[in-house]
Design a protein around this motif. Sequence first.
Motif, PDB file in Angstrom:
ATOM      1  N   LEU A   1       0.824  -1.209   0.000  1.00  0.00           N
ATOM      2  CA  LEU A   1       0.000   0.000   0.000  1.00  0.00           C
ATOM      3  C   LEU A   1       0.862   1.266   0.000  1.00  0.00           C
ATOM      4  CD1 LEU A   1      -2.556  -1.095   2.748  1.00  0.00           C
ATOM      5  CD2 LEU A   1      -2.754  -1.393   0.285  1.00  0.00           C
ATOM      6  N   ARG A   2       0.321   2.310  -0.574  1.00  0.00           N
ATOM      7  CA  ARG A   2       0.985   3.619  -0.528  1.00  0.00           C
ATOM      8  C   ARG A   2       0.460   4.360   0.704  1.00  0.00           C
ATOM      9  NH1 ARG A   2       3.764   4.225  -5.120  1.00  0.00           N
ATOM     10  NH2 ARG A   2       3.127   3.004  -6.943  1.00  0.00           N
TER      11      ARG A   2
ATOM     12  N   GLY B   1       9.072  -1.646  13.112  1.00  0.00           N
ATOM     13  CA  GLY B   1       9.125  -0.378  12.401  1.00  0.00           C
ATOM     14  C   GLY B   1       8.070   0.584  12.902  1.00  0.00           C
ATOM     15  N   THR B   2       7.264   1.088  11.994  1.00  0.00           N
ATOM     16  CA  THR B   2       6.221   2.043  12.359  1.00  0.00           C
ATOM     17  C   THR B   2       4.851   1.357  12.379  1.00  0.00           C
ATOM     18  OG1 THR B   2       6.036   2.720  10.043  1.00  0.00           O
ATOM     19  CG2 THR B   2       7.477   4.024  11.473  1.00  0.00           C
ATOM     20  N   TYR B   3       3.857   2.124  12.808  1.00  0.00           N
ATOM     21  CA  TYR B   3       2.502   1.579  12.961  1.00  0.00           C
ATOM     22  C   TYR B   3       1.489   2.524  12.327  1.00  0.00           C
ATOM     23  CZ  TYR B   3       4.672  -1.561  16.320  1.00  0.00           C
ATOM     24  OH  TYR B   3       5.476  -2.506  16.898  1.00  0.00           O
ATOM     25  N   ILE B   4       0.303   1.992  12.074  1.00  0.00           N
ATOM     26  CA  ILE B   4      -0.775   2.799  11.514  1.00  0.00           C
ATOM     27  C   ILE B   4      -2.073   2.484  12.256  1.00  0.00           C
ATOM     28  CG2 ILE B   4      -1.229   1.085   9.684  1.00  0.00           C
ATOM     29  CD1 ILE B   4      -2.045   3.457   7.875  1.00  0.00           C
ATOM     30  N   GLU B   5      -2.772   3.531  12.656  1.00  0.00           N
ATOM     31  CA  GLU B   5      -4.043   3.342  13.349  1.00  0.00           C
ATOM     32  C   GLU B   5      -5.101   2.836  12.366  1.00  0.00           C
ATOM     33  OE1 GLU B   5      -5.212   6.251  16.404  1.00  0.00           O
ATOM     34  OE2 GLU B   5      -3.479   7.415  15.719  1.00  0.00           O
ATOM     35  N   LYS B   6      -6.092   2.140  12.897  1.00  0.00           N
ATOM     36  CA  LYS B   6      -7.079   1.487  12.047  1.00  0.00           C
ATOM     37  C   LYS B   6      -7.799   2.472  11.135  1.00  0.00           C
ATOM     38  CE  LYS B   6     -10.912  -1.769  11.979  1.00  0.00           C
ATOM     39  NZ  LYS B   6     -11.812  -2.670  12.750  1.00  0.00           N
ATOM     40  N   LYS B   7      -8.184   3.631  11.668  1.00  0.00           N
ATOM     41  CA  LYS B   7      -8.930   4.600  10.850  1.00  0.00           C
ATOM     42  C   LYS B   7      -8.093   5.090   9.672  1.00  0.00           C
ATOM     43  CE  LYS B   7      -7.776   8.574  13.845  1.00  0.00           C
ATOM     44  NZ  LYS B   7      -6.865   9.207  12.868  1.00  0.00           N
TER      45      LYS B   7
ATOM     46  N   PHE C   1      -5.584   3.350   8.323  1.00  0.00           N
ATOM     47  CA  PHE C   1      -5.437   2.179   7.459  1.00  0.00           C
ATOM     48  C   PHE C   1      -6.645   2.041   6.536  1.00  0.00           C
ATOM     49  CE2 PHE C   1      -5.761  -2.712   7.410  1.00  0.00           C
ATOM     50  CZ  PHE C   1      -5.197  -2.783   6.154  1.00  0.00           C
ATOM     51  N   LEU C   2      -7.835   2.224   7.087  1.00  0.00           N
ATOM     52  CA  LEU C   2      -9.052   2.086   6.292  1.00  0.00           C
ATOM     53  C   LEU C   2      -9.213   3.208   5.276  1.00  0.00           C
ATOM     54  CD1 LEU C   2     -11.573   0.786   8.990  1.00  0.00           C
ATOM     55  CD2 LEU C   2     -10.299  -0.518   7.279  1.00  0.00           C
ATOM     56  N   ASP C   3      -8.535   4.326   5.507  1.00  0.00           N
ATOM     57  CA  ASP C   3      -8.533   5.394   4.503  1.00  0.00           C
ATOM     58  C   ASP C   3      -7.722   4.985   3.271  1.00  0.00           C
ATOM     59  OD1 ASP C   3     -10.125   7.127   5.942  1.00  0.00           O
ATOM     60  OD2 ASP C   3      -8.438   8.182   6.863  1.00  0.00           O
TER      61      ASP C   3
ATOM     62  N   SER D   1     -12.144  -4.598   0.176  1.00  0.00           N
ATOM     63  CA  SER D   1     -11.241  -4.864  -0.951  1.00  0.00           C
ATOM     64  C   SER D   1     -10.545  -6.209  -0.812  1.00  0.00           C
ATOM     65  CB  SER D   1     -10.192  -3.753  -1.061  1.00  0.00           C
ATOM     66  OG  SER D   1      -9.301  -3.805   0.035  1.00  0.00           O
ATOM     67  N   ASP D   2     -10.121  -6.751  -1.948  1.00  0.00           N
ATOM     68  CA  ASP D   2      -9.379  -8.016  -1.951  1.00  0.00           C
ATOM     69  C   ASP D   2      -8.042  -7.871  -1.233  1.00  0.00           C
ATOM     70  OD1 ASP D   2     -11.332  -9.405  -3.313  1.00  0.00           O
ATOM     71  OD2 ASP D   2     -10.470  -9.029  -5.293  1.00  0.00           O
ATOM     72  N   ARG D   3      -7.403  -6.711  -1.402  1.00  0.00           N
ATOM     73  CA  ARG D   3      -6.094  -6.511  -0.760  1.00  0.00           C
ATOM     74  C   ARG D   3      -6.221  -6.541   0.754  1.00  0.00           C
ATOM     75  NH1 ARG D   3      -1.932  -2.207  -3.166  1.00  0.00           N
ATOM     76  NH2 ARG D   3      -3.629  -0.710  -3.051  1.00  0.00           N
ATOM     77  N   PHE D   4      -7.297  -5.938   1.290  1.00  0.00           N
ATOM     78  CA  PHE D   4      -7.510  -5.964   2.739  1.00  0.00           C
ATOM     79  C   PHE D   4      -7.659  -7.412   3.211  1.00  0.00           C
ATOM     80  CE2 PHE D   4     -10.114  -6.122   6.531  1.00  0.00           C
ATOM     81  CZ  PHE D   4      -9.600  -5.106   7.329  1.00  0.00           C
TER      82      PHE D   4
END
Length: 221
Positions: free
Chosen positions: A15-16, A46-52, A54-56, A62-65
């Motif tokens: 993902l970008r 490494g780093t992290y991403i919050e769920k909200k 991530f969903l953006d 989606s298939d990728r999710f």
Amino acid sequence: NKKKLSDVLSISEGLRIPSTSEKKEKLGSAIVKQYQFSKYSKIKEGTYIEKKDFLDVCSEKSDRFKKIMQEKILIAEDALTISATIDSNQMIPQGGVYFAISICKLNTHFLLGFINSRLLSILYEILYAGMHMGGGYLRYRSKFLENLPIPEFILNFDETKQNQLKLYVDKILNITDSDDYLDNPDKQAKVKRLEKEIDQLVYKLYELTPEEIKIVEGFGK
């Protein structure tokens, strides 16, 4: 060979993720970039991403999710050889990392050993020499990886036929997961021996002759 790697693996691009969405705090899901792993290695923090956030970037529908939420193979885009490891923790692949799931009855660990083998890297280098970068690095992209030829009969492999190769992969993953692996020459040497065993099994799958194996073993030396 009429079958391709795309008949057993579905490979997607990472993902970008905007840099503003990356957090150092352990919030949400871990992000994985290609410098955080190597062949069969465990994945560095490494780093992290919050769920909200991530969903953006990736819709739950989606298939990728759906693929990200499964046990998957991670493949570095830029490397000297195909460099893949396993992710069982639903990490979020960033651009520069491709991720793959099995789309047949072949086990993910079996497929990990298969694509990490010497023969698959050499096939890729021969077919896609134009992907060369500086320092001998190649760019491993999904549309080229998926086009690699595979023996048709492995699509019918049951669990028993997969087990020998899978067993070697599981042994490697257990070794590389240890905290002292990078400082332990004996463990590193054992991994090299196990990788050679996997290479021999893959040669048999492609029904290479002893003369052909010599060509593969000598390629690039």
